[in-house]
Design a protein around this motif. Structure first.
Motif, PDB file in Angstrom:
ATOM      1  N   LYS A 218      47.341  32.849 -20.790  1.00  0.00           N
ATOM      2  CA  LYS A 218      46.422  33.245 -19.717  1.00  0.00           C
ATOM      3  C   LYS A 218      46.443  32.249 -18.558  1.00  0.00           C
ATOM      4  O   LYS A 218      46.423  32.648 -17.394  1.00  0.00           O
ATOM      5  CB  LYS A 218      44.992  33.392 -20.247  1.00  0.00           C
ATOM      6  N   LEU A 219      46.484  30.963 -18.864  1.00  0.00           N
ATOM      7  CA  LEU A 219      46.507  29.954 -17.801  1.00  0.00           C
ATOM      8  C   LEU A 219      47.736  30.114 -16.915  1.00  0.00           C
ATOM      9  O   LEU A 219      47.684  29.837 -15.717  1.00  0.00           O
ATOM     10  CB  LEU A 219      46.447  28.542 -18.392  1.00  0.00           C
ATOM     11  N   ARG A 220      48.852  30.574 -17.497  1.00  0.00           N
ATOM     12  CA  ARG A 220      50.058  30.799 -16.705  1.00  0.00           C
ATOM     13  C   ARG A 220      49.989  32.097 -15.908  1.00  0.00           C
ATOM     14  O   ARG A 220      50.618  32.235 -14.872  1.00  0.00           O
ATOM     15  CB  ARG A 220      51.294  30.799 -17.601  1.00  0.00           C
ATOM     16  N   GLN A 221      49.186  33.073 -16.386  1.00  0.00           N
ATOM     17  CA  GLN A 221      49.094  34.379 -15.718  1.00  0.00           C
ATOM     18  C   GLN A 221      48.071  34.391 -14.581  1.00  0.00           C
ATOM     19  O   GLN A 221      48.262  35.086 -13.590  1.00  0.00           O
ATOM     20  CB  GLN A 221      48.701  35.468 -16.723  1.00  0.00           C
ATOM     21  N   TRP A 222      46.984  33.663 -14.756  1.00  0.00           N
ATOM     22  CA  TRP A 222      45.909  33.685 -13.764  1.00  0.00           C
ATOM     23  C   TRP A 222      46.320  32.995 -12.478  1.00  0.00           C
ATOM     24  O   TRP A 222      47.230  32.168 -12.454  1.00  0.00           O
ATOM     25  CB  TRP A 222      44.666  32.997 -14.318  1.00  0.00           C
ATOM     26  N   GLN A 223      45.608  33.324 -11.417  1.00  0.00           N
ATOM     27  CA  GLN A 223      45.798  32.630 -10.144  1.00  0.00           C
ATOM     28  C   GLN A 223      45.509  31.149 -10.359  1.00  0.00           C
ATOM     29  O   GLN A 223      44.656  30.797 -11.181  1.00  0.00           O
ATOM     30  CB  GLN A 223      44.847  33.198  -9.080  1.00  0.00           C
ATOM     31  N   PRO A 224      46.186  30.266  -9.639  1.00  0.00           N
ATOM     32  CA  PRO A 224      46.000  28.824  -9.855  1.00  0.00           C
ATOM     33  C   PRO A 224      44.550  28.354  -9.748  1.00  0.00           C
ATOM     34  O   PRO A 224      44.119  27.526 -10.551  1.00  0.00           O
ATOM     35  CB  PRO A 224      46.856  28.190  -8.756  1.00  0.00           C
ATOM     36  N   ASP A 225      43.779  28.905  -8.820  1.00  0.00           N
ATOM     37  CA  ASP A 225      42.392  28.461  -8.690  1.00  0.00           C
ATOM     38  C   ASP A 225      41.548  28.899  -9.876  1.00  0.00           C
ATOM     39  O   ASP A 225      40.673  28.165 -10.345  1.00  0.00           O
ATOM     40  CB  ASP A 225      41.770  28.934  -7.371  1.00  0.00           C
ATOM     41  N   VAL A 226      41.826  30.073 -10.414  1.00  0.00           N
ATOM     42  CA  VAL A 226      41.105  30.549 -11.601  1.00  0.00           C
ATOM     43  C   VAL A 226      41.487  29.699 -12.808  1.00  0.00           C
ATOM     44  O   VAL A 226      40.616  29.282 -13.585  1.00  0.00           O
ATOM     45  CB  VAL A 226      41.411  32.040 -11.867  1.00  0.00           C
ATOM     46  N   ALA A 227      42.765  29.433 -12.975  1.00  0.00           N
ATOM     47  CA  ALA A 227      43.221  28.610 -14.100  1.00  0.00           C
ATOM     48  C   ALA A 227      42.597  27.225 -14.052  1.00  0.00           C
ATOM     49  O   ALA A 227      42.164  26.693 -15.081  1.00  0.00           O
ATOM     50  CB  ALA A 227      44.747  28.515 -14.096  1.00  0.00           C
ATOM     51  N   GLU A 228      42.516  26.642 -12.866  1.00  0.00           N
ATOM     52  CA  GLU A 228      41.906  25.315 -12.738  1.00  0.00           C
ATOM     53  C   GLU A 228      40.421  25.344 -13.079  1.00  0.00           C
ATOM     54  O   GLU A 228      39.910  24.447 -13.742  1.00  0.00           O
ATOM     55  CB  GLU A 228      42.111  24.774 -11.317  1.00  0.00           C
ATOM     56  N   GLN A 229      39.740  26.394 -12.663  1.00  0.00           N
ATOM     57  CA  GLN A 229      38.317  26.520 -12.979  1.00  0.00           C
ATOM     58  C   GLN A 229      38.109  26.639 -14.492  1.00  0.00           C
ATOM     59  O   GLN A 229      37.204  26.018 -15.058  1.00  0.00           O
ATOM     60  CB  GLN A 229      37.754  27.743 -12.262  1.00  0.00           C
ATOM     61  N   VAL A 230      38.948  27.416 -15.146  1.00  0.00           N
ATOM     62  CA  VAL A 230      38.867  27.570 -16.601  1.00  0.00           C
ATOM     63  C   VAL A 230      39.114  26.224 -17.276  1.00  0.00           C
ATOM     64  O   VAL A 230      38.399  25.845 -18.209  1.00  0.00           O
ATOM     65  CB  VAL A 230      39.859  28.643 -17.100  1.00  0.00           C
ATOM     66  N   ARG A 231      40.103  25.488 -16.807  1.00  0.00           N
ATOM     67  CA  ARG A 231      40.380  24.157 -17.371  1.00  0.00           C
ATOM     68  C   ARG A 231      39.153  23.256 -17.262  1.00  0.00           C
ATOM     69  O   ARG A 231      38.803  22.546 -18.210  1.00  0.00           O
ATOM     70  CB  ARG A 231      41.563  23.505 -16.652  1.00  0.00           C
ATOM     71  N   GLN A 232      38.491  23.293 -16.108  1.00  0.00           N
ATOM     72  CA  GLN A 232      37.306  22.459 -15.910  1.00  0.00           C
ATOM     73  C   GLN A 232      36.178  22.864 -16.854  1.00  0.00           C
ATOM     74  O   GLN A 232      35.491  22.007 -17.415  1.00  0.00           O
ATOM     75  CB  GLN A 232      36.847  22.530 -14.453  1.00  0.00           C
ATOM     76  N   TYR A 233      35.997  24.178 -17.041  1.00  0.00           N
ATOM     77  CA  TYR A 233      34.965  24.646 -17.979  1.00  0.00           C
ATOM     78  C   TYR A 233      35.268  24.185 -19.407  1.00  0.00           C
ATOM     79  O   TYR A 233      34.371  23.758 -20.130  1.00  0.00           O
ATOM     80  CB  TYR A 233      34.850  26.173 -17.956  1.00  0.00           C
ATOM     81  N   ILE A 234      36.528  24.282 -19.797  1.00  0.00           N
ATOM     82  CA  ILE A 234      36.903  23.886 -21.154  1.00  0.00           C
ATOM     83  C   ILE A 234      36.679  22.396 -21.359  1.00  0.00           C
ATOM     84  O   ILE A 234      36.161  21.977 -22.399  1.00  0.00           O
ATOM     85  CB  ILE A 234      38.356  24.299 -21.464  1.00  0.00           C
ATOM     86  N   VAL A 235      37.042  21.589 -20.379  1.00  0.00           N
ATOM     87  CA  VAL A 235      36.804  20.144 -20.471  1.00  0.00           C
ATOM     88  C   VAL A 235      35.307  19.876 -20.626  1.00  0.00           C
ATOM     89  O   VAL A 235      34.897  19.068 -21.468  1.00  0.00           O
ATOM     90  CB  VAL A 235      37.371  19.404 -19.236  1.00  0.00           C
ATOM     91  N   ALA A 236      34.479  20.565 -19.847  1.00  0.00           N
ATOM     92  CA  ALA A 236      33.023  20.376 -19.937  1.00  0.00           C
ATOM     93  C   ALA A 236      32.497  20.773 -21.308  1.00  0.00           C
ATOM     94  O   ALA A 236      31.658  20.068 -21.893  1.00  0.00           O
ATOM     95  CB  ALA A 236      32.324  21.175 -18.845  1.00  0.00           C
ATOM     96  N   ILE A 237      32.988  21.861 -21.854  1.00  0.00           N
ATOM     97  CA  ILE A 237      32.546  22.306 -23.189  1.00  0.00           C
ATOM     98  C   ILE A 237      32.963  21.294 -24.247  1.00  0.00           C
ATOM     99  O   ILE A 237      32.171  20.961 -25.148  1.00  0.00           O
ATOM    100  CB  ILE A 237      33.110  23.707 -23.504  1.00  0.00           C
ATOM    101  N   ILE A 238      34.174  20.776 -24.165  1.00  0.00           N
ATOM    102  CA  ILE A 238      34.635  19.778 -25.136  1.00  0.00           C
ATOM    103  C   ILE A 238      33.772  18.524 -25.058  1.00  0.00           C
ATOM    104  O   ILE A 238      33.364  17.968 -26.083  1.00  0.00           O
ATOM    105  CB  ILE A 238      36.125  19.450 -24.919  1.00  0.00           C
TER     106      ILE A 238
END
Length: 60
Positions: free
Chosen positions: A11-31
């Motif tokens: 999914k991170l490779r399929q999504w637009q770069p800004d969406v993928a970056e936002q998801v990465r930030q959310y995952i880091v916050a959850i961890i």
């Protein structure tokens, strides 16, 4: 867990770069919250938001 990681990687490779970056930030916050045993705070915010959303819907 491997299936989750594979799906996220795809999914991170399929999504637009800004969406993928936002998801990465959310995952880091959850961890980070999980490491601090603070996920119950996140659940409380979710419940509060659901209540606000429901309230907004019932007004309309």
């Amino acid at each position: 867990m491997d299936a989750l990681v594979e799906t996220l990687d795809t999914k991170l490779r399929q999504w637009q770069p800004d969406v993928a970056e936002q998801v990465r930030q959310y995952i880091v916050a959850i961890i980070e919250m999980a490491d601090q045993d603070a996920l119950d705070i996140l659940r409380s915010k979710d419940v509060e938001q659901e209540a606000l959303d429901f309230s907004d819907e019932s007004v309309n």
